[in-house]
Design a protein around this motif. Structure first.
Motif, PDB file in Angstrom:
ATOM      1  N   SER A 120       0.661  -1.117   0.195  1.00 27.58           N
ATOM      2  CA  SER A 120       0.038  -0.001   0.074  1.00 27.58           C
ATOM      3  C   SER A 120       0.968   1.215   0.052  1.00 27.58           C
ATOM      4  N   THR A 121       2.130   0.875   0.631  1.00 29.33           N
ATOM      5  CA  THR A 121       3.040   2.469   0.352  1.00 29.33           C
ATOM      6  C   THR A 121       3.797   2.373  -0.952  1.00 29.33           C
ATOM      7  N   GLY A 122       3.510   1.546  -1.779  1.00 27.53           N
ATOM      8  CA  GLY A 122       4.116   1.636  -3.084  1.00 27.53           C
ATOM      9  C   GLY A 122       5.432   0.974  -3.089  1.00 27.53           C
ATOM     10  N   ARG A 123       5.953   0.352  -1.990  1.00 33.29           N
ATOM     11  CA  ARG A 123       6.991  -0.478  -2.102  1.00 33.29           C
ATOM     12  C   ARG A 123       6.966  -1.811  -2.822  1.00 33.29           C
ATOM     13  N   LEU A 124       7.864  -2.233  -3.449  1.00 32.40           N
ATOM     14  CA  LEU A 124       8.098  -3.378  -4.251  1.00 32.40           C
ATOM     15  C   LEU A 124       8.617  -4.653  -3.425  1.00 32.40           C
ATOM     16  N   TRP A 125       7.904  -5.760  -3.756  1.00 35.83           N
ATOM     17  CA  TRP A 125       8.388  -7.098  -3.192  1.00 35.83           C
ATOM     18  C   TRP A 125       8.366  -8.209  -4.136  1.00 35.83           C
ATOM     19  N   ILE A 126       9.286  -8.930  -3.815  1.00 33.12           N
ATOM     20  CA  ILE A 126       9.636 -10.033  -4.829  1.00 33.12           C
ATOM     21  C   ILE A 126       9.661 -11.239  -4.383  1.00 33.12           C
ATOM     22  N   ASN A 127       8.995 -12.311  -4.495  1.00 31.31           N
ATOM     23  CA  ASN A 127       9.188 -13.687  -3.973  1.00 31.31           C
ATOM     24  C   ASN A 127      10.320 -14.256  -4.537  1.00 31.31           C
ATOM     25  N   GLY A 128      11.191 -14.804  -3.610  1.00 28.72           N
ATOM     26  CA  GLY A 128      12.555 -15.397  -3.795  1.00 28.72           C
ATOM     27  C   GLY A 128      12.367 -16.651  -4.838  1.00 28.72           C
ATOM     28  N   MET A 129      11.536 -17.588  -4.570  1.00 27.02           N
ATOM     29  CA  MET A 129      11.430 -18.673  -5.615  1.00 27.02           C
ATOM     30  C   MET A 129      10.810 -18.235  -6.696  1.00 27.02           C
ATOM     31  N   VAL A 130       9.934 -17.319  -6.764  1.00 26.71           N
ATOM     32  CA  VAL A 130       9.293 -17.086  -8.187  1.00 26.71           C
ATOM     33  C   VAL A 130      10.515 -16.042  -9.075  1.00 26.71           C
ATOM     34  N   PHE A 131      11.297 -15.470  -8.267  1.00 28.23           N
ATOM     35  CA  PHE A 131      12.296 -14.745  -9.028  1.00 28.23           C
ATOM     36  C   PHE A 131      13.120 -15.605  -9.455  1.00 28.23           C
ATOM     37  N   ARG A 132      13.436 -16.776  -9.000  1.00 29.59           N
ATOM     38  CA  ARG A 132      14.433 -17.772  -9.347  1.00 29.59           C
ATOM     39  C   ARG A 132      13.789 -18.366 -10.627  1.00 29.59           C
ATOM     40  N   ASP A 133      12.416 -18.893 -10.479  1.00 31.11           N
ATOM     41  CA  ASP A 133      12.095 -19.343 -11.667  1.00 31.11           C
ATOM     42  C   ASP A 133      12.066 -18.743 -12.955  1.00 31.11           C
ATOM     43  N   TRP A 134      11.669 -17.453 -12.525  1.00 29.49           N
ATOM     44  CA  TRP A 134      11.595 -16.396 -13.763  1.00 29.49           C
ATOM     45  C   TRP A 134      12.796 -16.234 -14.295  1.00 29.49           C
ATOM     46  N   PHE A 135      13.895 -16.016 -13.496  1.00 33.51           N
ATOM     47  CA  PHE A 135      15.260 -15.851 -14.003  1.00 33.51           C
ATOM     48  C   PHE A 135      15.577 -16.882 -14.795  1.00 33.51           C
ATOM     49  N   LYS A 136      15.375 -18.170 -14.566  1.00 30.27           N
ATOM     50  CA  LYS A 136      15.847 -19.177 -15.282  1.00 30.27           C
ATOM     51  C   LYS A 136      15.348 -19.197 -16.379  1.00 30.27           C
ATOM     52  N   GLU A 137      13.835 -19.264 -16.543  1.00 26.13           N
ATOM     53  CA  GLU A 137      12.956 -19.079 -17.749  1.00 26.13           C
ATOM     54  C   GLU A 137      13.504 -18.092 -18.768  1.00 26.13           C
ATOM     55  N   MET A 138      13.706 -16.940 -18.081  1.00 23.50           N
ATOM     56  CA  MET A 138      14.043 -15.493 -18.936  1.00 23.50           C
ATOM     57  C   MET A 138      15.337 -15.743 -19.702  1.00 23.50           C
ATOM     58  N   TYR A 139      16.402 -16.417 -18.888  1.00 18.08           N
ATOM     59  CA  TYR A 139      17.680 -16.305 -19.441  1.00 18.08           C
ATOM     60  C   TYR A 139      18.260 -17.587 -19.925  1.00 18.08           C
ATOM     61  N   LYS A 140      17.204 -18.733 -20.229  1.00 19.67           N
ATOM     62  CA  LYS A 140      17.536 -19.876 -20.958  1.00 19.67           C
ATOM     63  C   LYS A 140      18.112 -19.466 -22.181  1.00 19.67           C
ATOM     64  N   LYS A 141      18.944 -20.405 -22.946  1.00 24.37           N
ATOM     65  CA  LYS A 141      19.550 -20.022 -23.951  1.00 24.37           C
ATOM     66  C   LYS A 141      18.143 -20.461 -25.010  1.00 24.37           C
ATOM     67  N   ARG A 142      17.807 -19.663 -25.785  1.00 27.69           N
ATOM     68  CA  ARG A 142      16.679 -19.959 -26.872  1.00 27.69           C
ATOM     69  C   ARG A 142      16.960 -19.200 -28.172  1.00 27.69           C
ATOM     70  N   ALA A 143      16.537 -19.604 -29.127  1.00 29.12           N
ATOM     71  CA  ALA A 143      16.626 -19.092 -30.535  1.00 29.12           C
ATOM     72  C   ALA A 143      15.536 -18.281 -30.963  1.00 29.12           C
ATOM     73  N   LEU A 144      15.547 -17.152 -30.995  1.00 23.65           N
ATOM     74  CA  LEU A 144      14.518 -16.146 -31.365  1.00 23.65           C
ATOM     75  C   LEU A 144      14.789 -15.718 -32.856  1.00 23.65           C
TER      76      LEU A 144
END
Ligand SMILES: [Zn+2]
Length: 140
Positions: free
Chosen positions: A60-84
């Motif tokens: 409610s104060t506009g501060r940002l929160w990130i779940n550690g496990m969600v971040f890890r999963d997101w990071f792995k998916e995002m930075y996986k090597k892939r051909a676009l």
């Protein structure tokens, strides 16, 4: 007539930082706590990860929160090597490359990226591009 575009995702982690990702817990971290835990500059969260769609919550104060496990999963998916293809972005909801429709080119300091909407699910997507320059993979 697709242009040749060099793809680079900013915000990659070094091996030692990647190893520290496993320590992240299923709890909410402030950006500073998360940055300290993994060992990168807190600005990297705002400049790179949030821009690229890292899941987060705002209290409610506009501060940002990130779940550690969600971040890890997101990071792995995002930075996986892939051909676009040059006209594609990766949709994390659809879990596949999708065609960029009417992408909007954006710039934040030296970070160039396209913003578009996934044609399948409507999710906002970002794809980072760097044109011409040699790849500079140094950590920020
Ligand atoms: Zn999608």
């Amino acid at each position: 007539m697709e242009e040749k575009v060099e793809i680079i995702l900013k915000g990659r982690l070094k091996g030692s930082q990647k190893n520290r990702l496993v320590r992240l817990l299923d709890m909410m971290y402030s950006p500073r706590e998360l940055a300290n835990e993994v060992g990168f500059d807190v600005r990297q969260i705002y400049r790179v990860y949030i821009t690229l769609g890292c899941p987060h919550e705002k209290d409610s104060t506009g501060r940002l929160w990130i779940n550690g496990m969600v971040f890890r999963d997101w990071f792995k998916e995002m930075y996986k090597k892939r051909a676009l293809k040059p006209n594609e972005a990766f949709c994390l909801t659809c879990k596949k490359p999708v065609k960029m429709i009417d992408p909007v080119r954006m710039q934040e300091e030296r970070l160039f990226y396209y913003i578009c909407i996934c044609p399948n699910c409507g999710r906002k997507l970002a794809r980072v591009i760097i044109r011409g320059k040699p790849i500079n993979d140094k950590q920020e």
